[in-house]
Design a protein around this motif. Structure first.
Motif, short mmCIF file in Angstrom:
data_model
loop_
_atom_site.label_atom_id
_atom_site.label_comp_id
_atom_site.label_asym_id
_atom_site.label_seq_id
_atom_site.Cartn_x
_atom_site.Cartn_y
_atom_site.Cartn_z
N ASN A 33 25.44 -8.56 -71.79
CA ASN A 33 25.64 -9.91 -71.27
C ASN A 33 27.03 -10.45 -71.65
O ASN A 33 27.84 -10.81 -70.77
CB ASN A 33 24.51 -10.77 -71.85
CG ASN A 33 24.42 -12.16 -71.28
OD1 ASN A 33 24.38 -13.12 -72.03
ND2 ASN A 33 24.38 -12.30 -69.97
N PHE A 34 27.34 -10.46 -72.94
CA PHE A 34 28.63 -10.99 -73.38
C PHE A 34 29.75 -9.99 -73.13
O PHE A 34 30.86 -10.36 -72.73
CB PHE A 34 28.56 -11.36 -74.87
CG PHE A 34 29.76 -12.11 -75.37
CD1 PHE A 34 30.29 -13.17 -74.66
CD2 PHE A 34 30.38 -11.75 -76.56
CE1 PHE A 34 31.41 -13.87 -75.12
CE2 PHE A 34 31.49 -12.45 -77.04
CZ PHE A 34 32.00 -13.50 -76.32
N GLY A 35 29.46 -8.71 -73.36
CA GLY A 35 30.47 -7.68 -73.11
C GLY A 35 30.98 -7.79 -71.67
O GLY A 35 32.18 -7.75 -71.41
N LYS A 140 28.63 -9.74 -83.11
CA LYS A 140 28.15 -10.71 -84.09
C LYS A 140 26.99 -10.11 -84.87
O LYS A 140 25.88 -9.96 -84.35
CB LYS A 140 27.70 -12.00 -83.38
CG LYS A 140 28.90 -12.75 -82.78
CD LYS A 140 28.51 -14.01 -82.05
CE LYS A 140 29.74 -14.76 -81.56
NZ LYS A 140 29.43 -15.88 -80.67
N ASN A 171 30.51 -19.31 -77.14
CA ASN A 171 30.67 -18.57 -75.88
C ASN A 171 29.33 -18.03 -75.37
O ASN A 171 29.05 -16.83 -75.49
CB ASN A 171 31.62 -17.37 -76.10
CG ASN A 171 32.97 -17.76 -76.66
OD1 ASN A 171 33.51 -17.08 -77.52
ND2 ASN A 171 33.54 -18.84 -76.19
N ALA A 173 27.39 -16.40 -72.79
CA ALA A 173 27.96 -15.53 -71.75
C ALA A 173 27.69 -16.05 -70.34
O ALA A 173 28.60 -16.03 -69.49
CB ALA A 173 27.38 -14.13 -71.90
N ARG A 290 20.26 -17.03 -76.65
CA ARG A 290 19.03 -16.23 -76.67
C ARG A 290 18.25 -16.34 -77.98
O ARG A 290 17.04 -16.26 -77.99
CB ARG A 290 19.37 -14.78 -76.39
CG ARG A 290 20.22 -14.16 -77.47
CD ARG A 290 20.56 -12.73 -77.18
NE ARG A 290 21.76 -12.62 -76.39
CZ ARG A 290 22.47 -11.52 -76.27
NH1 ARG A 290 22.07 -10.41 -76.84
NH2 ARG A 290 23.57 -11.47 -75.56
N LYS A 319 19.55 -7.99 -76.43
CA LYS A 319 19.00 -7.83 -77.77
C LYS A 319 19.03 -9.14 -78.56
O LYS A 319 20.00 -9.89 -78.50
CB LYS A 319 19.79 -6.76 -78.55
CG LYS A 319 19.67 -5.38 -77.95
CD LYS A 319 18.27 -4.82 -78.18
CE LYS A 319 17.99 -3.60 -77.33
NZ LYS A 319 16.59 -3.37 -77.07
N1 NAD Z 1 25.34 -13.04 -74.94
C1 NAD Z 1 26.09 -13.96 -75.51
O1 NAD Z 1 26.12 -15.13 -75.07
C2 NAD Z 1 26.95 -13.61 -76.68
C3 NAD Z 1 27.92 -14.48 -77.02
C4 NAD Z 1 28.74 -14.18 -78.05
C5 NAD Z 1 28.57 -12.99 -78.74
N2 NAD Z 1 27.59 -12.12 -78.43
C6 NAD Z 1 27.50 -10.86 -79.22
O2 NAD Z 1 27.96 -9.78 -78.45
C7 NAD Z 1 27.38 -8.57 -78.91
C8 NAD Z 1 26.88 -7.79 -77.71
O3 NAD Z 1 25.96 -8.58 -77.01
P1 NAD Z 1 25.82 -8.49 -75.44
O4 NAD Z 1 25.32 -9.82 -75.00
O5 NAD Z 1 27.07 -7.98 -74.80
O6 NAD Z 1 24.72 -7.32 -75.28
P2 NAD Z 1 23.20 -7.41 -74.70
O7 NAD Z 1 22.26 -7.73 -75.79
O8 NAD Z 1 23.19 -8.25 -73.47
O9 NAD Z 1 22.94 -5.97 -74.10
C9 NAD Z 1 22.54 -4.88 -74.77
C10 NAD Z 1 23.57 -3.80 -74.47
O10 NAD Z 1 23.30 -2.69 -75.32
C11 NAD Z 1 23.32 -1.50 -74.54
N3 NAD Z 1 22.51 -0.48 -75.19
C12 NAD Z 1 21.15 -0.39 -75.22
N4 NAD Z 1 20.79 0.70 -75.92
C13 NAD Z 1 21.95 1.28 -76.35
C14 NAD Z 1 22.25 2.42 -77.13
N5 NAD Z 1 21.28 3.19 -77.64
N6 NAD Z 1 23.54 2.72 -77.38
C15 NAD Z 1 24.54 1.95 -76.90
N7 NAD Z 1 24.32 0.85 -76.15
C16 NAD Z 1 23.04 0.53 -75.88
C17 NAD Z 1 22.80 -1.94 -73.19
O11 NAD Z 1 23.19 -1.02 -72.20
C18 NAD Z 1 23.51 -3.28 -73.04
O12 NAD Z 1 24.81 -3.09 -72.54
C19 NAD Z 1 26.27 -8.98 -79.90
O13 NAD Z 1 26.77 -8.77 -81.21
C20 NAD Z 1 26.09 -10.47 -79.62
O14 NAD Z 1 25.66 -11.17 -80.77
C21 NAD Z 1 26.78 -12.39 -77.38
#
Ligand code: NAD
Length: 367
Positions: A33-35, A140, A171, A173, A290, A319
Motif C-alpha cells: 500500500n505505502f510502497g 516502520k 502519510n 497511503a 490500518r 500487514k
Molecule cells: N500503508 C501506509 O499508510 C503506510 C504509511 C507509512 C508507512 N508504512 C510502512 O510501510 C511499510 C510497508 O507497508 P506497505 O503498506 O507498503 O505494505 P502492505 O502491508 O500494504 O503490503 C504487504 C506487502 O508485503 C508483500 N509480501 C507479502 N509476503 C511477502 C514475502 N514473503 N516477502 C516479501 N514481500 C511479501 C506483499 O506483496 C505486499 O507488497 C511498513 O513498515 C508500514 O508500516 C505504511
C-alpha cells in the motif's frame, strides 16, 4: 551550497558535477500500500528531474490476481490493483518479480515492505545493486537481538554496507494516492544522500523536510504504531476525543522516553518529535490508518476474534504492524526489566497478547 546545487539539478536538463543526467537509477523494494504510493511519486519525479534515470523499478512479491500475475497487471494498466487501487503510476514504473533484476545496477535503493520480510532479501540485493548504492528505508518497525533494539536501518547498513537514510511521516497511503497534500521527514547521516532522496520524493502534494537524525525519525515511525493500537482500542470501547488525546499524550511521552533511554548518544534532536515523523504521524495514525482500524475491531469484538483474523478480514493482504511492534518492544523491555517504565506500551502489549482486559487501557496508572 549542496541544497542550491540540487535545486539547479531539479530543473529538467540541468547538470551537476557529481550527478550526470540519468546517473541515478532508482529501485523500490516493496510494492504494498505505502510502497506503491511512494513509487507513484518516484516515477513522476524520475521524469521531472534530469539526474534520475527514467525507469523506476519496483520489486513485487509476485502473486496471482484473477489468474494473472500482479506484475503483468501493473505493467499493462500502470496500477497496483491489489494494494493501491484507483491510483496510476507513470508508465516509466516497471514492476519486476525477480529481486536481483529489480535492483540490478540501482544507485538509489528504497525499502518499503513489512519488516518481517526484509532479512532474507538482503544477500540478493547486496550482490545486485551498483557499488556505493545509497539506501532509504520507509519501513516502520524495529527488530531485536540478544542485546536489545536493532533498527531496521542498521540491519540495512550492516547487510548492504551502505549509507541509509530513513523516510517517515504522516502519510496514510490511500490519501497520498489521491494527491492530498501531506508532509514527510527524511532523516539522513550523509547530507548529500539526504538531499538526493529529498529531490526524489518532494512533490507538489508531498513536502519533504530533512533532519540530520536518522535514529529519532526511525523510532518515531516504529513506536507510533503502538500508540495507534491503543487509540484503536479507545475507539472500539466507545470513548471520545478526550480519552484518545490523553492516550496520544501518554504514548508520545513513552516514545520520547524510549528514544532517549535506548539511544542516549545517537544525537536524537528534540525537534524531530515536532516534525512530520513525530507528532503529525502520531495524530494521523491515531485517527486513520490500518493499526487503529484493526485495534478498534478487536476491541469491538471483545477478543472473540484473533488479531490475525481481523488482519485478514480488514486489510486484504496488507500487514498489521502495530501489534507486532508492541510485541517486539515488550520483548526488549522484559529483557531489560523495564516494563514498569513504559506502562502504556506494556498495557497495549498485554491487551493484545495476554489476558489483560480492555479496562486496563484507562485504569493503568500512567505518568
Ligand atoms: N500503508 C501506509 O499508510 C503506510 C504509511 C507509512 C508507512 N508504512 C510502512 O510501510 C511499510 C510497508 O507497508 P506497505 O503498506 O507498503 O505494505 P502492505 O502491508 O500494504 O503490503 C504487504 C506487502 O508485503 C508483500 N509480501 C507479502 N509476503 C511477502 C514475502 N514473503 N516477502 C516479501 N514481500 C511479501 C506483499 O506483496 C505486499 O507488497 C511498513 O513498515 C508500514 O508500516 C505504511
Amino acid at each position: 551550497m549542496l541544497a542550491r546545487s540540487l535545486q539547479r539539478l531539479a530543473r529538467p536538463g540541468a547538470r551537476l558535477m557529481s550527478g550526470a543526467p540519468g546517473s541515478e537509477k532508482i529501485a523500490m523494494v516493496g510494492s504494498g500500500n505505502f510502497g506503491s504510493a511512494l513509487v507513484r511519486i518516484l516515477g513522476a519525479n524520475a521524469q521531472r528531474h534530469a539526474v534520475f534515470d527514467d525507469e523506476v523499478r519496483m520489486y513485487v512479491y509476485e502473486e496471482m490476481i484473477d489468474g494473472k500475475p500482479l506484475t503483468e497487471i501493473i505493467n499493462t494498466t500502470h496500477e497496483n490493483v491489489k494494494y493501491l487501487k484507483g491510483a496510476k503510476f507513470t508508465p516509466n514504473v516497471r514492476a519486476v518479480p525477480d529481486l536481483a533484476e529489480a535492483v540490478k545496477g540501482a544507485t538509489m535503493v528504497c525499502f518499503c515492505l513489512p519488516h518481517q520480510f526484509l532479512k532474507p532479501l538482503m544477500p540478493t540485493i547486496k550482490a545486485s545493486v551498483a557499488p556505493g548504492a545509497k539506501c532509504l528505508s520507509a519501513i516502520k518497525g524495529i527488530d531485536f537481538d540478544d542485546n536489545g533494539v536493532v533498527l531496521i536501518s542498521d540491519l540495512l547498513r550492516e547487510g548492504l554496507n551502505a549509507d541509509v537514510s530513513v523516510l517517515m511521516g504522516a502519510n496514510v497511503a490511500n490519501d497520498m494516492a489521491h494527491d492530498q497534500f501531506c508532509e514527510t521527514t527524511i532523516g539522513y547521516k550523509d547530507e548529500k544522500n539526504g538531499e538526493l532522496f529529498r529531490l526524489a520524493f518532494d512533490a507538489p502534494a508531498l513536502k519533504v523536510g530533512t533532519v540530520k537524525d536518522t535514529v529519532g525519525v526511525e523510532l518515531c515511525g516504529a513506536l507510533k504504531n503502538i500508540v495507534a493500537i491503543g487509540a484503536g482500542f479507545s475507539d472500539g470501547l466507545g470513548y471520545g476525543g478526550n480519552t484518545k488525546a490523553a492516550l496520544i499524550r501518554i504514548g508520545l511521552k513513552e516514545m520520547i522516553k524510549f528514544c532517549k533511554m535506548f539511544y542516549p548518544n545517537a544525537g536524537i534532536d528534540d525537534n524531530t518529535f515536532l516534525e512530520s515523523c513525530g507528532v503529525a504521524d502520531l495524530i494521523t495514525t491515531c485517527f486513520g490508518g490500518r493499526n487503529r482500524k484493526c485495534a478498534e475491531a478487536y476491541a469491538k469484538a471483545n477478543k472473540t476474534k484473533s488479531l490475525e483474523q481481523i488482519e485478514a478480514e480488514l486489510l486484504a493482504g496488507q500487514k498489521l504492524q502495530g501489534t507486532l511492534t508492541a510485541k517486539e518492544v515488550n520483548h526488549i523491555l522484559k529483557m531489560k526489566g523495564l516494563e514498569h517504565e513504559f506502562p502504556f506500551f506494556t498495557t497495549v502489549y498485554k491487551i493484545s497478547y495476554e489476558n489483560a482486559p480492555f479496562s486496563a487501557l484507562t485504569e493503568t496508572p500512567y505518568q
